[in-house]
Design a protein around this motif. Structure first.
Motif, PDB file in Angstrom:
ATOM      1  N   MET A   1     -28.497   6.966  -4.532  1.00 37.82           N
ATOM      2  CA  MET A   1     -27.169   7.553  -4.625  1.00 37.82           C
ATOM      3  C   MET A   1     -27.146   8.670  -5.662  1.00 37.82           C
ATOM      4  O   MET A   1     -26.546   9.727  -5.452  1.00 37.82           O
ATOM      5  CB  MET A   1     -26.146   6.483  -5.006  1.00 37.82           C
ATOM      6  N   LEU A  37     -17.422   7.992  -7.342  1.00 41.65           N
ATOM      7  CA  LEU A  37     -18.429   7.613  -6.343  1.00 41.65           C
ATOM      8  C   LEU A  37     -19.077   6.306  -6.734  1.00 41.65           C
ATOM      9  O   LEU A  37     -19.302   5.421  -5.884  1.00 41.65           O
ATOM     10  CB  LEU A  37     -19.484   8.721  -6.232  1.00 41.65           C
ATOM     11  N   ARG A  42     -19.657   2.688  -0.855  1.00 41.16           N
ATOM     12  CA  ARG A  42     -20.398   3.742  -0.178  1.00 41.16           C
ATOM     13  C   ARG A  42     -20.578   3.486   1.311  1.00 41.16           C
ATOM     14  O   ARG A  42     -20.827   4.409   2.074  1.00 41.16           O
ATOM     15  CB  ARG A  42     -21.770   3.927  -0.820  1.00 41.16           C
ATOM     16  N   ILE A  45     -18.311   5.643   3.375  1.00 40.56           N
ATOM     17  CA  ILE A  45     -18.430   7.097   3.273  1.00 40.56           C
ATOM     18  C   ILE A  45     -19.372   7.585   4.368  1.00 40.56           C
ATOM     19  O   ILE A  45     -20.581   7.359   4.310  1.00 40.56           O
ATOM     20  CB  ILE A  45     -18.956   7.522   1.889  1.00 40.56           C
ATOM     21  N   LEU A  48     -21.146  12.227   2.944  1.00 37.89           N
ATOM     22  CA  LEU A  48     -21.118  12.248   1.488  1.00 37.89           C
ATOM     23  C   LEU A  48     -20.707  13.618   0.953  1.00 37.89           C
ATOM     24  O   LEU A  48     -19.895  13.718   0.032  1.00 37.89           O
ATOM     25  CB  LEU A  48     -22.481  11.859   0.921  1.00 37.89           C
TER      26      LEU A  48
END
Length: 280
Positions: A1, A37, A42, A45, A48
């Motif tokens: 990430m 974030l 995540r 999402i 991104l």
């Protein structure tokens, strides 16, 4: 990430800087995006890059609105005496400002937060209006109108006498070049014998200098940071090193001679001026 975020950092910083006009605030906005974030799910999402752009834009919009609500004298925050307090390298911010365009930064600062958001995202970063609308909290049609109004303010309204404007621009550009080069004779040749310079930088008092020779002597060797722009629809100049507006110069021109020069640095007076970029 973290690797994915770092790959987007420069893009997010570019957006935030154009929104806020301050490197330190732009860095803060990008850092807040990273924190959001980190706290988010995540798995939800899908895109991104789009998510990060949206979040950064919303953070910047909140910062702009908060700045306006507090009625901060934003330009005063960035006067030279405060530069030493910035935790970032002023040279780094100056280089970034140069890459954006100093005049553009100054004019963007005159826009309302939502106008600035719509213009920057659409006209500079090609974000579709359908994606900008939820960020500014308006319909797509209303968002298009915001960008249109901002575009008009940035580019300026059509000027009837383009020939006169071009002639005045050449005169002012020559004046600034002669002032920077310290060319006394050229300066005198461009000035009316009874020209008047008004300068409010000394304790807020509008000190006057009269006469072509006296004015030429006073400005000779200066004007390094000044560049031509429209000031209230007329040819003038702005000094904005690193994107920080220091002063504006208004010129009165008659019979191809400069008859009045008004240098304005007072923040209250600067806020009343309409500044517009001039394309090359």
């Amino acid at each position: 990430m973290e690797e994915q975020f770092e790959s987007q950092r420069n893009h997010l910083l570019a957006i935030a800087y154009r929104m806020l006009g301050s490197l330190s605030e732009a860095e803060d906005a990008v850092q807040e995006t990273w924190l959001r974030l980190h706290r988010s799910d995540r798995s939800k999402i899908e895109n991104l890059g789009g998510w990060l752009t949206t979040v950064t834009s919303r953070i910047c919009l909140d910062m702009l609105r908060s700045r306006k609500a507090r009625r901060e004298e934003y330009m005063d925050e960035h006067m030279p005496e405060n530069l030493a307090k910035d935790r970032y390298n002023p040279e780094q911010e100056a280089l970034l400002a140069d890459s954006v365009g100093l005049a553009l930064l100054v004019v963007l600062d005159k826009l309302k937060p939502a106008e600035r958001m719509a213009f920057v995202l659409h006209d500079i970063f090609a974000v579709p209006f359908s994606e900008i609308a939820p960020i500014v909290g308006k319909s797509e049609l209303a968002t298009r109108k915001l960008a249109s109004r901002a575009r008009q303010k940035v580019r300026g309204n059509a000027i009837d006498s383009q020939t006169d404007l071009n002639q005045q621009r050449k005169l002012v550009e020559a004046f600034l070049a002669a002032a920077y080069a310290g060319n006394f004779d050229s300066l005198v040749a461009m000035l009316d014998p009874d020209v008047v310079l008004r300068d409010d930088r000394e304790a807020g008092v509008r000190a006057e200098t009269k006469g072509a020779a006296s004015l030429a002597k006073k400005v000779s060797g200066h004007a390094k940071a000044a560049q031509v722009a429209l000031v209230n629809g007329r040819i003038g100049a702005i000094a904005a090193p690193g994107g920080r507006l220091l002063y504006v110069i208004q010129f009165t021109i008659k019979d191809e001679k400069i008859t009045e020069v008004d240098l304005i640095s007072n923040s209250a007076r600067l806020e009343q001026l309409n500044l517009t970029i001039l394309s090359d």
